[in-house]
Design a protein around this motif. Structure first.
Motif, PDB file in Angstrom:
ATOM      1  N   UNK A 197       0.851  -1.189   0.000  1.00  0.00           N
ATOM      2  CA  UNK A 197       0.000   0.000   0.000  1.00  0.00           C
ATOM      3  C   UNK A 197       0.887   1.240   0.000  1.00  0.00           C
ATOM      4  N   UNK A 198       0.536   2.214  -0.826  1.00  0.00           N
ATOM      5  CA  UNK A 198       1.242   3.501  -0.806  1.00  0.00           C
ATOM      6  C   UNK A 198       2.478   3.544  -1.662  1.00  0.00           C
ATOM      7  N   UNK A 199       3.290   2.533  -1.588  1.00  0.00           N
ATOM      8  CA  UNK A 199       4.510   2.420  -2.381  1.00  0.00           C
ATOM      9  C   UNK A 199       4.785   0.947  -2.625  1.00  0.00           C
ATOM     10  N   UNK A 200       5.319   0.671  -3.812  1.00  0.00           N
ATOM     11  CA  UNK A 200       5.653  -0.716  -4.147  1.00  0.00           C
ATOM     12  C   UNK A 200       6.894  -1.208  -3.435  1.00  0.00           C
ATOM     13  N   UNK A 201       7.576  -0.339  -2.666  1.00  0.00           N
ATOM     14  CA  UNK A 201       8.893  -0.721  -2.152  1.00  0.00           C
ATOM     15  C   UNK A 201       8.861  -1.910  -1.206  1.00  0.00           C
ATOM     16  N   UNK A 202       7.770  -2.095  -0.491  1.00  0.00           N
ATOM     17  CA  UNK A 202       7.697  -3.262   0.406  1.00  0.00           C
ATOM     18  C   UNK A 202       7.553  -4.542  -0.400  1.00  0.00           C
ATOM     19  N   UNK A 203       6.801  -4.471  -1.493  1.00  0.00           N
ATOM     20  CA  UNK A 203       6.668  -5.626  -2.379  1.00  0.00           C
ATOM     21  C   UNK A 203       7.968  -5.901  -3.114  1.00  0.00           C
ATOM     22  N   UNK A 204       8.624  -4.843  -3.612  1.00  0.00           N
ATOM     23  CA  UNK A 204       9.872  -5.075  -4.351  1.00  0.00           C
ATOM     24  C   UNK A 204      10.984  -5.568  -3.431  1.00  0.00           C
ATOM     25  N   UNK A 205      10.937  -5.195  -2.156  1.00  0.00           N
ATOM     26  CA  UNK A 205      11.924  -5.732  -1.214  1.00  0.00           C
ATOM     27  C   UNK A 205      11.779  -7.242  -1.117  1.00  0.00           C
ATOM     28  N   UNK A 206      10.552  -7.738  -0.967  1.00  0.00           N
ATOM     29  CA  UNK A 206      10.355  -9.190  -0.910  1.00  0.00           C
ATOM     30  C   UNK A 206      10.702  -9.846  -2.244  1.00  0.00           C
ATOM     31  N   UNK A 207      10.394  -9.164  -3.350  1.00  0.00           N
ATOM     32  CA  UNK A 207      10.782  -9.684  -4.669  1.00  0.00           C
ATOM     33  C   UNK A 207      12.295  -9.877  -4.723  1.00  0.00           C
ATOM     34  N   UNK A 208      13.053  -8.879  -4.284  1.00  0.00           N
ATOM     35  CA  UNK A 208      14.516  -8.963  -4.314  1.00  0.00           C
ATOM     36  C   UNK A 208      15.020 -10.096  -3.422  1.00  0.00           C
ATOM     37  N   UNK A 209      14.420 -10.241  -2.244  1.00  0.00           N
ATOM     38  CA  UNK A 209      14.824 -11.312  -1.334  1.00  0.00           C
ATOM     39  C   UNK A 209      14.580 -12.678  -1.957  1.00  0.00           C
ATOM     40  N   UNK A 210      13.399 -12.863  -2.528  1.00  0.00           N
ATOM     41  CA  UNK A 210      13.085 -14.156  -3.134  1.00  0.00           C
ATOM     42  C   UNK A 210      14.000 -14.441  -4.318  1.00  0.00           C
ATOM     43  N   UNK A 259      26.792   8.713  -0.148  1.00  0.00           N
ATOM     44  CA  UNK A 259      28.052   8.033  -0.430  1.00  0.00           C
ATOM     45  C   UNK A 259      28.742   8.799  -1.560  1.00  0.00           C
ATOM     46  N   UNK A 260      30.007   9.200  -1.370  1.00  0.00           N
ATOM     47  CA  UNK A 260      30.696  10.004  -2.389  1.00  0.00           C
ATOM     48  C   UNK A 260      30.670   9.352  -3.772  1.00  0.00           C
ATOM     49  N   UNK A 261      30.380  10.184  -4.752  1.00  0.00           N
ATOM     50  CA  UNK A 261      30.367   9.716  -6.130  1.00  0.00           C
ATOM     51  C   UNK A 261      29.067   9.088  -6.583  1.00  0.00           C
ATOM     52  N   UNK A 262      28.127   8.889  -5.663  1.00  0.00           N
ATOM     53  CA  UNK A 262      26.878   8.251  -6.055  1.00  0.00           C
ATOM     54  C   UNK A 262      25.973   9.230  -6.801  1.00  0.00           C
ATOM     55  N   UNK A 263      25.097   8.676  -7.624  1.00  0.00           N
ATOM     56  CA  UNK A 263      24.123   9.460  -8.376  1.00  0.00           C
ATOM     57  C   UNK A 263      22.743   9.232  -7.773  1.00  0.00           C
ATOM     58  N   UNK A 264      21.787  10.050  -8.191  1.00  0.00           N
ATOM     59  CA  UNK A 264      20.464  10.011  -7.571  1.00  0.00           C
ATOM     60  C   UNK A 264      19.376   9.709  -8.593  1.00  0.00           C
ATOM     61  N   UNK A 265      18.708   8.569  -8.416  1.00  0.00           N
ATOM     62  CA  UNK A 265      17.453   8.298  -9.112  1.00  0.00           C
ATOM     63  C   UNK A 265      16.456   7.932  -8.024  1.00  0.00           C
ATOM     64  N   UNK A 266      15.713   8.923  -7.574  1.00  0.00           N
ATOM     65  CA  UNK A 266      14.796   8.731  -6.451  1.00  0.00           C
ATOM     66  C   UNK A 266      13.711   7.721  -6.802  1.00  0.00           C
ATOM     67  N   UNK A 267      13.513   6.764  -5.915  1.00  0.00           N
ATOM     68  CA  UNK A 267      12.455   5.772  -6.118  1.00  0.00           C
ATOM     69  C   UNK A 267      11.093   6.438  -6.258  1.00  0.00           C
ATOM     70  N   UNK A 268      10.912   7.572  -5.599  1.00  0.00           N
ATOM     71  CA  UNK A 268       9.626   8.277  -5.641  1.00  0.00           C
ATOM     72  C   UNK A 268       9.293   8.800  -7.033  1.00  0.00           C
ATOM     73  N   UNK A 269      10.307   8.925  -7.908  1.00  0.00           N
ATOM     74  CA  UNK A 269      10.064   9.399  -9.272  1.00  0.00           C
ATOM     75  C   UNK A 269       9.777   8.253 -10.232  1.00  0.00           C
ATOM     76  N   UNK A 317      13.598   1.193  -0.331  1.00  0.00           N
ATOM     77  CA  UNK A 317      13.195   1.923  -1.539  1.00  0.00           C
ATOM     78  C   UNK A 317      14.148   1.679  -2.703  1.00  0.00           C
ATOM     79  N   UNK A 318      15.411   1.361  -2.419  1.00  0.00           N
ATOM     80  CA  UNK A 318      16.356   1.071  -3.505  1.00  0.00           C
ATOM     81  C   UNK A 318      15.925  -0.130  -4.328  1.00  0.00           C
ATOM     82  N   UNK A 319      15.090  -1.012  -3.767  1.00  0.00           N
ATOM     83  CA  UNK A 319      14.649  -2.175  -4.537  1.00  0.00           C
ATOM     84  C   UNK A 319      13.656  -1.776  -5.624  1.00  0.00           C
ATOM     85  N   UNK A 320      13.060  -0.592  -5.539  1.00  0.00           N
ATOM     86  CA  UNK A 320      12.248  -0.100  -6.660  1.00  0.00           C
ATOM     87  C   UNK A 320      13.151   0.168  -7.857  1.00  0.00           C
TER      88      UNK A 320
END
Length: 291
Positions: A105-118, A205-215, A254-257
């Motif tokens: 509910x609200x965001x797919x991130x909880x579902x995608x976290x379980x997807x990544x784990x499985x 983290x130095x050098x990292x780029x940003x692709x926000x899961x919210x977008x 959220x990174x799993x999105x």
């Protein structure tokens, strides 16, 4: 490599409800953010109350922090031992012949976290419901209330795959590699360190780029953005298929999105910094970048 399709839409799910091999799960957790200086960024509250208020017919509920995370660390949501996961997924009826569909509910991130784990456990018969319960209800589809009825227990046998999770030293080394891009999935103000950090020192983290899961999903329908739009967002940050991608966020959720959509786009060399900023921001020996 062609795109994968591990995304199921509401109409497709409606057609298979009640199928004997379907294992449908609400994965929702709520984060109750705590005041600055409290020492903890948030309290994780399982979404059992909203599950009982309304869920897709036949669904069971998965408590990420309570049943599927490492209880021996103060960090939330960390990947637990394989034996713990085998027992937990088996209790919820997932076996070799199961077709798992995950939603939240609200965001797919909880579902995608379980997807990544499985996926990391070698289980590939798993899909994420596009738009989750939000889209299902917005379309006027039926829900049921009350406690989960559950599924008959099954034997879940993990076949763990290497490379799905990395630690801080791997991430530190990755920053110097030209064949690797480290991507932060938090919203820009936290990526830039413009607001007090929820996890410790503000920044990234130095050098990292940003692709926000919210977008990467529609704020109204909660459905994922079209793959072409997602690919453009990643490409704009230098994320291309011949590079290894290390994704992180606040606590590995959220990174799993980002990882889900990259996988959908056909990317293969993907990994998650599980502890993310929950660990990095507190470790003064690790560099941090703002601005």
């Amino acid at each position: 490599m062609p795109a994968r399709n591990e995304l199921i839409n509401t109409a497709e799910l409606a057609d298979i409800l009640g199928h004997p091999t379907l294992r449908l799960f609400d994965c929702t957790t709520y984060l109750e953010y705590q005041p600055e200086g409290s020492g903890i960024p948030y309290i994780a509250v399982p979404g059992k109350h909203t599950f009982e208020a309304g869920h897709i017919s036949g669904a069971d509920f998965l408590d990420l922090q309570g049943e599927f995370s490492d209880q021996t660390t103060e960090l939330r949501f960390m990947m637990p031992p394989v034996a713990q996961l085998e027992a937990a997924f088996g209790r919820h009826g997932i076996g070799a012949d199961s077709q798992v569909v995950l939603y939240s509910i609200g965001s797919a991130m909880w579902a995608t976290r379980f997807w990544w784990m499985l996926k990391s456990l070698g289980f590939d018969h798993v899909s994420v419901l596009d738009g989750g319960l939000d889209k299902w209800q917005a379309e006027g589809r039926a829900i049921e209330t009350g406690s989960a009825k559950g599924y008959p227990p099954a034997k879940f046998t993990a076949k763990p795959k290497p490379g799905y999770f990395v630690g801080k030293q791997d991430v530190l080394a990755a920053g110097a590699r030209r064949d690797t891009v480290v991507v932060n999935a938090l919203v820009p103000q936290f990526f830039k360190g413009l607001e007090p950090g929820r996890y410790g020192r503000p920044g990234r983290i130095p050098g990292s780029v940003n692709v926000s899961a919210a977008t990467l999903f529609d704020p109204q329908t909660k459905a994922f953005v079209p793959l072409a739009d997602a690919e453009a967002k990643f490409a704009a940050q230098g994320i291309i298929k011949d590079k290894r991608v290390v994704a992180y966020c606040g606590g590995g959720i959220s990174a799993t999105i980002d990882l889900f959509l990259l996988h959908q786009l056909g990317y293969d060399n993907l990994t998650l910094y599980d502890a993310s900023m929950s660990e990095w921001a507190k470790d003064a020996s690790l560099p941090i970048e703002t601005g």
